[in-house]
Design a protein around this motif. Sequence first.
Motif, mmCIF file in Angstrom:
data_model
loop_
_atom_site.group_PDB
_atom_site.id
_atom_site.type_symbol
_atom_site.label_atom_id
_atom_site.label_comp_id
_atom_site.label_asym_id
_atom_site.label_seq_id
_atom_site.Cartn_x
_atom_site.Cartn_y
_atom_site.Cartn_z
ATOM 1 N N PRO A 119 8.202 1.139 -2.492
ATOM 2 C CA PRO A 119 7.656 2.185 -1.630
ATOM 3 C C PRO A 119 8.580 3.402 -1.661
ATOM 4 C CG PRO A 119 8.698 0.485 -0.299
ATOM 5 C CD PRO A 119 8.723 -0.012 -1.710
ATOM 6 N N ASP A 120 8.053 4.572 -2.017
ATOM 7 C CA ASP A 120 8.902 5.760 -2.081
ATOM 8 C C ASP A 120 8.696 6.640 -0.852
ATOM 9 O OD1 ASP A 120 6.342 6.435 -2.891
ATOM 10 O OD2 ASP A 120 6.980 7.811 -4.474
ATOM 11 N N GLN A 121 9.669 7.472 -0.601
ATOM 12 C CA GLN A 121 9.663 8.368 0.554
ATOM 13 C C GLN A 121 8.413 9.253 0.547
ATOM 14 O OE1 GLN A 121 10.213 9.353 3.550
ATOM 15 N NE2 GLN A 121 12.401 9.909 3.517
ATOM 16 N N SER A 122 7.977 9.664 1.721
ATOM 17 C CA SER A 122 6.829 10.557 1.825
ATOM 18 C C SER A 122 7.116 11.885 1.136
ATOM 19 C CB SER A 122 6.498 10.812 3.296
ATOM 20 O OG SER A 122 5.574 11.872 3.430
ATOM 21 N N SER A 123 6.103 12.421 0.472
ATOM 22 C CA SER A 123 6.264 13.717 -0.191
ATOM 23 C C SER A 123 6.472 14.839 0.823
ATOM 24 C CB SER A 123 5.037 14.020 -1.053
ATOM 25 O OG SER A 123 3.871 14.131 -0.244
ATOM 26 N N MET B 29 0.877 -1.165 0.000
ATOM 27 C CA MET B 29 0.000 0.000 0.000
ATOM 28 C C MET B 29 0.916 1.217 0.000
ATOM 29 S SD MET B 29 -3.080 -1.183 -0.079
ATOM 30 C CE MET B 29 -4.249 -0.012 0.588
ATOM 31 N N ASN B 30 1.046 1.826 -1.166
ATOM 32 C CA ASN B 30 1.993 2.918 -1.365
ATOM 33 C C ASN B 30 1.262 4.255 -1.265
ATOM 34 O OD1 ASN B 30 4.580 3.890 -1.855
ATOM 35 N ND2 ASN B 30 4.295 3.970 -4.072
ATOM 36 N N THR B 31 1.626 5.055 -0.278
ATOM 37 C CA THR B 31 0.977 6.343 -0.065
ATOM 38 C C THR B 31 1.852 7.469 -0.591
ATOM 39 O OG1 THR B 31 1.939 6.879 2.091
ATOM 40 C CG2 THR B 31 0.053 5.375 2.083
ATOM 41 N N SER B 32 1.266 8.623 -0.737
ATOM 42 C CA SER B 32 2.046 9.797 -1.128
ATOM 43 C C SER B 32 2.617 10.520 0.080
ATOM 44 C CB SER B 32 1.176 10.776 -1.930
ATOM 45 O OG SER B 32 0.851 10.251 -3.189
ATOM 46 N N ARG B 33 1.889 10.475 1.209
ATOM 47 C CA ARG B 33 2.264 11.345 2.321
ATOM 48 C C ARG B 33 2.403 10.643 3.665
ATOM 49 N NH1 ARG B 33 -1.958 16.116 2.382
ATOM 50 N NH2 ARG B 33 -0.375 17.021 3.754
ATOM 51 N N SER B 34 1.589 9.621 3.940
ATOM 52 C CA SER B 34 1.439 9.183 5.326
ATOM 53 C C SER B 34 2.214 7.937 5.712
ATOM 54 C CB SER B 34 -0.048 8.948 5.622
ATOM 55 O OG SER B 34 -0.595 8.004 4.723
ATOM 56 N N GLY B 35 3.033 7.390 4.849
ATOM 57 C CA GLY B 35 3.801 6.205 5.212
ATOM 58 C C GLY B 35 3.302 4.967 4.502
ATOM 59 N N TRP C 218 14.827 5.369 -2.420
ATOM 60 C CA TRP C 218 13.598 5.556 -3.186
ATOM 61 C C TRP C 218 12.960 6.885 -2.799
ATOM 62 C CZ3 TRP C 218 12.638 0.198 -0.905
ATOM 63 C CH2 TRP C 218 13.225 -0.792 -1.707
ATOM 64 N N PRO C 219 13.452 7.995 -3.332
ATOM 65 C CA PRO C 219 12.858 9.294 -3.007
ATOM 66 C C PRO C 219 11.440 9.389 -3.565
ATOM 67 C CG PRO C 219 14.390 9.519 -4.828
ATOM 68 C CD PRO C 219 14.538 8.109 -4.320
ATOM 69 N N TYR C 220 10.698 10.340 -3.037
ATOM 70 C CA TYR C 220 9.326 10.500 -3.515
ATOM 71 C C TYR C 220 9.318 10.794 -5.008
ATOM 72 C CZ TYR C 220 4.710 12.373 -4.429
ATOM 73 O OH TYR C 220 3.471 12.597 -4.973
ATOM 74 N N ASP C 221 8.438 10.085 -5.706
ATOM 75 C CA ASP C 221 8.295 10.278 -7.153
ATOM 76 C C ASP C 221 6.807 10.404 -7.461
ATOM 77 O OD1 ASP C 221 8.091 10.005 -9.965
ATOM 78 O OD2 ASP C 221 9.969 8.875 -10.036
ATOM 79 N N TYR C 222 6.404 11.569 -7.896
ATOM 80 C CA TYR C 222 4.990 11.837 -8.170
ATOM 81 C C TYR C 222 4.412 10.843 -9.168
ATOM 82 C CZ TYR C 222 0.825 14.269 -9.874
ATOM 83 O OH TYR C 222 -0.461 14.578 -10.250
ATOM 84 N N ASP C 223 5.232 10.382 -10.103
ATOM 85 C CA ASP C 223 4.755 9.518 -11.182
ATOM 86 C C ASP C 223 4.676 8.048 -10.789
ATOM 87 O OD1 ASP C 223 4.430 11.612 -13.026
ATOM 88 O OD2 ASP C 223 6.566 11.567 -13.515
ATOM 89 N N TRP C 224 5.153 7.697 -9.601
ATOM 90 C CA TRP C 224 5.040 6.309 -9.174
ATOM 91 C C TRP C 224 3.604 6.002 -8.762
ATOM 92 C CZ3 TRP C 224 9.900 4.382 -6.032
ATOM 93 C CH2 TRP C 224 10.999 4.378 -6.889
ATOM 94 N N ASP C 225 3.300 4.722 -8.648
ATOM 95 C CA ASP C 225 1.931 4.269 -8.387
ATOM 96 C C ASP C 225 1.635 4.306 -6.888
ATOM 97 O OD1 ASP C 225 -0.430 2.724 -8.015
ATOM 98 O OD2 ASP C 225 -0.087 1.732 -9.931
ATOM 99 N N HIS C 226 0.815 5.271 -6.474
ATOM 100 C CA HIS C 226 0.434 5.424 -5.066
ATOM 101 C C HIS C 226 -0.996 4.908 -4.887
ATOM 102 C CE1 HIS C 226 3.661 8.460 -5.713
ATOM 103 N NE2 HIS C 226 4.099 7.931 -4.574
ATOM 104 N N ASN C 227 -1.119 3.588 -4.877
ATOM 105 C CA ASN C 227 -2.440 2.956 -4.871
ATOM 106 C C ASN C 227 -3.224 3.188 -3.585
ATOM 107 O OD1 ASN C 227 -0.418 1.265 -3.655
ATOM 108 N ND2 ASN C 227 -1.872 -0.434 -3.640
ATOM 109 N N ALA C 228 -2.531 3.470 -2.475
ATOM 110 C CA ALA C 228 -3.244 3.660 -1.206
ATOM 111 C C ALA C 228 -4.205 4.842 -1.276
ATOM 112 C CB ALA C 228 -2.254 3.852 -0.063
#
Length: 545
Positions: A296-300, A149-155, A309-319
């Motif tokens: 899993p990329d770093q939180s934005s 479960m890949n999130t953009s912000r919360s872990g 794995w730094p945050y990447d806007y284009d990666w799949d954040h399915n969460a």
Amino acid sequence: MAAYHHQGEIDSDNFTAVYPAASGTKLDQCALCHCGGEYEKNGKTVTLGSCQWCHDSEHGYGYDESGNIWNTLNQYGKDYFTAGRNQAAVAAIEDDDSDGDNYTNLEEITAVSYPGNANDDPSKTPAAFRVYSMDQIEAMDQHTQFLLMNTSRSGDFYAEYTGVIMEDLLEDAGILDSATGITVFAPDGWSNYHPMEADGQENHYHVKGEYAEAQFQYDAEADEALNADGWCDYSAPSCKGRNHGDVIAVDGGLHMILAYQREGSYLDTGVLNNDNKLDGSGPFRVVPPQVTPCPPDQSSKSDVQDVVWPYDYDWDHNAGASSRSATIIRVEPLPDGITDIDILEAGWNYVDQGKIIIYGAIDGADSNGNGILDSEEGDSADPKKAQFRPMTGLDNMTAEVDAGELKKVEALYCDDPSLSQTNKPASMSYPYGAFKLEVHGLNAASADGDIVTLTLTFPDAVPTNAKFYKIVAGGWVSLPFDDNDGDETIVVTLQDGDPDTDADGTINGVIVDPGVLATPAASSGSRSSSDDGDSSSCFIKALLQ
């Protein structure tokens, strides 16, 4: 006003005392008198339903009651308040048209439409819908899958979820061939749209078919248990024994599922916290896998981006597309001329009762007019017969009468708020929950009231020590019944106007028959004896009727 009776309110009692038929309907809740609202925050408009608006201390009434209750009322609520806020006030405003839709308040209440909402009036047609209980969901074919479960912000986190494949659930609900997608709603108004088929659009997670196979992605730098700046939780028991790069093998493949368990435990029930935010994710959560698997990329929000794995806007954040505490699934497109749900007023009752509703572009045919859709009933031509699922499982029970026609058949839990709890027996199990039905077409001019034989056939054998209860105005009444020989069938005799067998107690050509089969607790057999409705909440179907 509400069925919740919270903070000492008495208004719902005033309303249902004047209109007892409204008890347990959609009118017996907050939205009858209260409205939502909106405000600007960070350049965006925030819209809240009546519950959140009332509990918002800055704009509404607040948990601490520091605000102005007047600001939370719709025009019907204001008219009631001004008229005296008592039973006399309810009656005094029934000839008014509070919401200005050219229907009097009484006409709207009689039709079970909101007298304080101009977008809801007696001319609207309710959408076809199916209601599923937790017991029914658990009785379906189960699917368990491990995924990121890949999130953009919360872990980010890896976890194993169990539930039913969404495509299978929708097929069971009778979706139309014309259905193009679904919109899933949480009780705080949050929603996500999902197309039926994969369409290649960004952030679109499809309902039908399998998702791409994924690999387990591990790095110590990302592990929040080992690194203060870590961002991924690898602590789930289902992570044990996995290594970086391992293929994630899922029996049956990865699918969008309606989940009710995480790591073998039921999801925490969602609640509205003091900050008007949703806490928890249950009883149901829609879980889509990644369309394009990635690590899993770093939180934005993190300032530490010089990582593996730094945050990447284009990666799949399915969460972000995983709706927590999902309560409503609207199958798109909604047919023309159909009343939609006011999403911001819907859902908290569903969370309380562990149920979910599917409505919209589904087969709404009800060939015999008894209230059970053909997609559930199957053989549905006979108006004297109804086949329907009890709240406790998927196998249909059958009700059949020898006179009149069956109408308004529905399954409930035994402690549904529309049912009296007076004289409810202790130490009994209710393996099929409760049911309601009406027998229409009897002779209203009969001096003694027509007698009707009701034959009930259950999915399993009925123990010879079982009892049958009618639920009438005075509470639960034990009725003798015939044919109790240990098979699946019992026979009950009803009489129009008999206060023990006709809940309306009047010879009027209609028998109203809420009933329950009860067994001693030790004789409940293998079937669940669940009776876990919430007596402080309205039955789900009240939202649409």
